[in-house]
Design a protein around this motif. Structure first.
Motif, PDB file in Angstrom:
ATOM      1  N   HIS A  38       0.833  -1.215   0.000  1.00 23.71           N
ATOM      2  CA  HIS A  38       0.000   0.000   0.000  1.00 23.71           C
ATOM      3  C   HIS A  38       0.865   1.262   0.000  1.00 23.71           C
ATOM      4  O   HIS A  38       1.876   1.345   0.696  1.00 23.71           O
ATOM      5  CB  HIS A  38      -0.907   0.016   1.232  1.00 23.71           C
ATOM      6  CG  HIS A  38      -1.691   1.283   1.380  1.00 23.71           C
ATOM      7  ND1 HIS A  38      -2.786   1.560   0.611  1.00 23.71           N
ATOM      8  CD2 HIS A  38      -1.520   2.348   2.191  1.00 23.71           C
ATOM      9  CE1 HIS A  38      -3.262   2.740   0.945  1.00 23.71           C
ATOM     10  NE2 HIS A  38      -2.510   3.240   1.913  1.00 23.71           N
ATOM     11  N   SER A  39       0.466   2.219  -0.796  1.00 30.73           N
ATOM     12  CA  SER A  39       1.117   3.520  -0.819  1.00 30.73           C
ATOM     13  C   SER A  39       0.028   4.578  -0.700  1.00 30.73           C
ATOM     14  O   SER A  39      -0.991   4.507  -1.389  1.00 30.73           O
ATOM     15  CB  SER A  39       1.885   3.714  -2.129  1.00 30.73           C
ATOM     16  OG  SER A  39       2.333   5.054  -2.220  1.00 30.73           O
ATOM     17  N   SER A  40       0.248   5.541   0.165  1.00 26.67           N
ATOM     18  CA  SER A  40      -0.755   6.595   0.338  1.00 26.67           C
ATOM     19  C   SER A  40      -0.814   7.524  -0.870  1.00 26.67           C
ATOM     20  O   SER A  40      -1.728   8.331  -0.977  1.00 26.67           O
ATOM     21  CB  SER A  40      -0.459   7.388   1.608  1.00 26.67           C
ATOM     22  OG  SER A  40       0.833   7.942   1.536  1.00 26.67           O
ATOM     23  N   TYR A  41       0.142   7.413  -1.775  1.00 27.97           N
ATOM     24  CA  TYR A  41       0.159   8.240  -2.979  1.00 27.97           C
ATOM     25  C   TYR A  41      -0.587   7.611  -4.147  1.00 27.97           C
ATOM     26  O   TYR A  41      -0.758   8.242  -5.185  1.00 27.97           O
ATOM     27  CB  TYR A  41       1.594   8.537  -3.394  1.00 27.97           C
ATOM     28  CG  TYR A  41       2.363   9.274  -2.330  1.00 27.97           C
ATOM     29  CD1 TYR A  41       2.005  10.562  -1.954  1.00 27.97           C
ATOM     30  CD2 TYR A  41       3.429   8.673  -1.678  1.00 27.97           C
ATOM     31  CE1 TYR A  41       2.693  11.240  -0.966  1.00 27.97           C
ATOM     32  CE2 TYR A  41       4.127   9.337  -0.687  1.00 27.97           C
ATOM     33  CZ  TYR A  41       3.751  10.624  -0.335  1.00 27.97           C
ATOM     34  OH  TYR A  41       4.437  11.281   0.650  1.00 27.97           O
ATOM     35  N   ASP A  42      -1.007   6.355  -4.008  1.00 31.94           N
ATOM     36  CA  ASP A  42      -1.740   5.694  -5.081  1.00 31.94           C
ATOM     37  C   ASP A  42      -3.095   6.359  -5.289  1.00 31.94           C
ATOM     38  O   ASP A  42      -3.762   6.734  -4.325  1.00 31.94           O
ATOM     39  CB  ASP A  42      -1.964   4.215  -4.756  1.00 31.94           C
ATOM     40  CG  ASP A  42      -0.733   3.370  -4.963  1.00 31.94           C
ATOM     41  OD1 ASP A  42       0.183   3.839  -5.660  1.00 31.94           O
ATOM     42  OD2 ASP A  42      -0.695   2.251  -4.434  1.00 31.94           O
ATOM     43  N   THR A  44      -6.804   6.358  -5.472  1.00 32.25           N
ATOM     44  CA  THR A  44      -7.868   5.473  -5.007  1.00 32.25           C
ATOM     45  C   THR A  44      -9.177   6.246  -4.984  1.00 32.25           C
ATOM     46  O   THR A  44      -9.239   7.400  -5.389  1.00 32.25           O
ATOM     47  CB  THR A  44      -7.567   4.932  -3.590  1.00 32.25           C
ATOM     48  OG1 THR A  44      -7.502   6.040  -2.683  1.00 32.25           O
ATOM     49  CG2 THR A  44      -6.270   4.164  -3.547  1.00 32.25           C
ATOM     50  N   ILE A  45     -10.201   5.618  -4.463  1.00 33.32           N
ATOM     51  CA  ILE A  45     -11.496   6.278  -4.335  1.00 33.32           C
ATOM     52  C   ILE A  45     -11.390   7.488  -3.409  1.00 33.32           C
ATOM     53  O   ILE A  45     -11.997   8.522  -3.652  1.00 33.32           O
ATOM     54  CB  ILE A  45     -12.542   5.281  -3.789  1.00 33.32           C
ATOM     55  CG1 ILE A  45     -12.773   4.170  -4.796  1.00 33.32           C
ATOM     56  CG2 ILE A  45     -13.848   5.976  -3.472  1.00 33.32           C
ATOM     57  CD1 ILE A  45     -13.628   3.039  -4.281  1.00 33.32           C
ATOM     58  N   ASN A  46     -10.601   7.376  -2.366  1.00 31.87           N
ATOM     59  CA  ASN A  46     -10.461   8.445  -1.377  1.00 31.87           C
ATOM     60  C   ASN A  46      -9.316   9.400  -1.665  1.00 31.87           C
ATOM     61  O   ASN A  46      -9.161  10.393  -0.979  1.00 31.87           O
ATOM     62  CB  ASN A  46     -10.252   7.835   0.016  1.00 31.87           C
ATOM     63  CG  ASN A  46     -11.434   7.029   0.453  1.00 31.87           C
ATOM     64  OD1 ASN A  46     -12.572   7.397   0.176  1.00 31.87           O
ATOM     65  ND2 ASN A  46     -11.186   5.934   1.124  1.00 31.87           N
ATOM     66  N   ASN A  47      -8.467   9.089  -2.635  1.00 34.12           N
ATOM     67  CA  ASN A  47      -7.295   9.904  -2.909  1.00 34.12           C
ATOM     68  C   ASN A  47      -7.156  10.084  -4.418  1.00 34.12           C
ATOM     69  O   ASN A  47      -6.646   9.205  -5.112  1.00 34.12           O
ATOM     70  CB  ASN A  47      -6.041   9.226  -2.334  1.00 34.12           C
ATOM     71  CG  ASN A  47      -4.802  10.041  -2.551  1.00 34.12           C
ATOM     72  OD1 ASN A  47      -4.856  11.249  -2.744  1.00 34.12           O
ATOM     73  ND2 ASN A  47      -3.660   9.370  -2.535  1.00 34.12           N
ATOM     74  N   LEU A  48      -7.613  11.222  -4.891  1.00 37.97           N
ATOM     75  CA  LEU A  48      -7.480  11.496  -6.316  1.00 37.97           C
ATOM     76  C   LEU A  48      -6.072  11.999  -6.579  1.00 37.97           C
ATOM     77  O   LEU A  48      -5.639  12.996  -6.032  1.00 37.97           O
ATOM     78  CB  LEU A  48      -8.511  12.533  -6.756  1.00 37.97           C
ATOM     79  CG  LEU A  48      -9.962  12.107  -6.603  1.00 37.97           C
ATOM     80  CD1 LEU A  48     -10.893  13.232  -6.981  1.00 37.97           C
ATOM     81  CD2 LEU A  48     -10.246  10.880  -7.438  1.00 37.97           C
ATOM     82  N   SER A  49      -5.366  11.273  -7.412  1.00 39.73           N
ATOM     83  CA  SER A  49      -3.974  11.595  -7.672  1.00 39.73           C
ATOM     84  C   SER A  49      -3.676  11.334  -9.145  1.00 39.73           C
ATOM     85  O   SER A  49      -4.266  10.458  -9.767  1.00 39.73           O
ATOM     86  CB  SER A  49      -3.075  10.729  -6.786  1.00 39.73           C
ATOM     87  OG  SER A  49      -1.735  10.864  -7.142  1.00 39.73           O
ATOM     88  N   GLY A  50      -2.755  12.090  -9.672  1.00 40.02           N
ATOM     89  CA  GLY A  50      -2.353  11.901 -11.058  1.00 40.02           C
ATOM     90  C   GLY A  50      -1.193  10.933 -11.202  1.00 40.02           C
ATOM     91  O   GLY A  50      -0.729  10.692 -12.310  1.00 40.02           O
ATOM     92  N   GLN A  51      -0.703  10.390 -10.093  1.00 39.78           N
ATOM     93  CA  GLN A  51       0.446   9.489 -10.149  1.00 39.78           C
ATOM     94  C   GLN A  51       0.027   8.094 -10.588  1.00 39.78           C
ATOM     95  O   GLN A  51      -1.143   7.721 -10.534  1.00 39.78           O
ATOM     96  CB  GLN A  51       1.110   9.424  -8.777  1.00 39.78           C
ATOM     97  CG  GLN A  51       1.696  10.743  -8.340  1.00 39.78           C
ATOM     98  CD  GLN A  51       2.427  10.615  -7.013  1.00 39.78           C
ATOM     99  OE1 GLN A  51       2.391   9.583  -6.368  1.00 39.78           O
ATOM    100  NE2 GLN A  51       3.096  11.683  -6.617  1.00 39.78           N
ATOM    101  N   ASP A  52       1.006   7.317 -10.999  1.00 39.61           N
ATOM    102  CA  ASP A  52       0.751   5.938 -11.390  1.00 39.61           C
ATOM    103  C   ASP A  52       0.551   5.085 -10.143  1.00 39.61           C
ATOM    104  O   ASP A  52       1.072   5.376  -9.065  1.00 39.61           O
ATOM    105  CB  ASP A  52       1.924   5.378 -12.195  1.00 39.61           C
ATOM    106  CG  ASP A  52       2.049   6.039 -13.561  1.00 39.61           C
ATOM    107  OD1 ASP A  52       1.023   6.543 -14.060  1.00 39.61           O
ATOM    108  OD2 ASP A  52       3.168   6.052 -14.112  1.00 39.61           O
ATOM    109  N   VAL A  53      -0.178   3.990 -10.308  1.00 34.49           N
ATOM    110  CA  VAL A  53      -0.416   3.055  -9.210  1.00 34.49           C
ATOM    111  C   VAL A  53       0.856   2.252  -8.956  1.00 34.49           C
ATOM    112  O   VAL A  53       1.410   1.653  -9.868  1.00 34.49           O
ATOM    113  CB  VAL A  53      -1.589   2.107  -9.547  1.00 34.49           C
ATOM    114  CG1 VAL A  53      -1.798   1.088  -8.450  1.00 34.49           C
ATOM    115  CG2 VAL A  53      -2.858   2.887  -9.795  1.00 34.49           C
ATOM    116  N   THR A  54       1.326   2.257  -7.707  1.00 37.10           N
ATOM    117  CA  THR A  54       2.519   1.483  -7.353  1.00 37.10           C
ATOM    118  C   THR A  54       2.173   0.213  -6.590  1.00 37.10           C
ATOM    119  O   THR A  54       3.053  -0.601  -6.325  1.00 37.10           O
ATOM    120  CB  THR A  54       3.476   2.333  -6.494  1.00 37.10           C
ATOM    121  OG1 THR A  54       2.794   2.756  -5.314  1.00 37.10           O
ATOM    122  CG2 THR A  54       3.968   3.540  -7.278  1.00 37.10           C
ATOM    123  N   ASN A  55       0.912   0.051  -6.234  1.00 36.78           N
ATOM    124  CA  ASN A  55       0.481  -1.138  -5.509  1.00 36.78           C
ATOM    125  C   ASN A  55       0.643  -2.367  -6.398  1.00 36.78           C
ATOM    126  O   ASN A  55       0.317  -2.324  -7.589  1.00 36.78           O
ATOM    127  CB  ASN A  55      -0.982  -0.971  -5.079  1.00 36.78           C
ATOM    128  CG  ASN A  55      -1.410  -1.994  -4.063  1.00 36.78           C
ATOM    129  OD1 ASN A  55      -1.281  -3.191  -4.294  1.00 36.78           O
ATOM    130  ND2 ASN A  55      -1.907  -1.529  -2.947  1.00 36.78           N
TER     131      ASN A  55
END
Length: 173
Positions: A38-42, A44-55
């Motif tokens: 798990h990465s808090s930067y991924d 997700t539904i609760n975290n809109l981010s422009g980064q790639d998924v690292t999970n």
């Protein structure tokens, strides 16, 4: 009149139970890998981010681990242990008695063990459910504040053990 002979039906049911055991083990492994990576930067539904998924579980694993960690904290990794116990019973015994009860008690076990971890501070991320339960019980003022911590800890520990016993589908034999 039967469509297939009884021996063939029993054979198919046993293979389906084994397949269910392998599926249960696979889901438990996926949940464990998703939580561990798990990465808090991924995003997700609760975290809109422009980064790639690292999970390692991809987008599904990132969302699943985010929800589980927010609800139950790192005690949700115990789901993998419970699913592996179910897998063992399905592969070995070809049945899982009271599956609905086992599945129903799983969230209650996770909440009670997260409460134990929150009170003992063995794990720092325990999800918001355990924190809210502790705050709710403190506001009830049914136990003096000096005895509150140990009383709730003992109750949560006992409930955790009982729920774990029933969640894993164990029996006394």
């Amino acid at each position: 009149m039967r469509l297939f002979p009884e021996a063939f039906q029993i054979f198919i049911l046993r293979r389906l139970a084994e397949l269910g055991g392998i599926l249960s083990l696979s889901i438990g492994g996926f949940i464990l890998i998703s939580i561990v990576s798990h990465s808090s930067y991924d995003p997700t539904i609760n975290n809109l981010s422009g980064q790639d998924v690292t999970n390692l579980g991809g987008s599904l694993g990132a969302n699943l681990s985010d929800i589980l960690l927010q609800l139950f904290g790192y005690s949700s990794t115990i789901i993998a242990l419970i699913l592996s116990a179910w897998s063992f019973k399905l592969i070995k015994d070809k049945k899982l008695s009271f599956f609905a009860v086992n599945l129903f008690l799983l969230p209650f076990f996770l909440i009670s063990i997260a409460t134990v971890f929150e009170l003992t501070q063995l794990i720092t991320i325990n999800g918001f459910l355990s924190k809210e339960i502790i705050i709710f019980l403190q506001n009830l003022n049914f136990i003096s504040q000096t005895n509150f911590h140990f009383s709730i800890l003992a109750l949560s520990l006992i409930l955790s053990l009982v729920f774990l016993y029933f969640c894993m589908g164990l029996n006394l034999n």
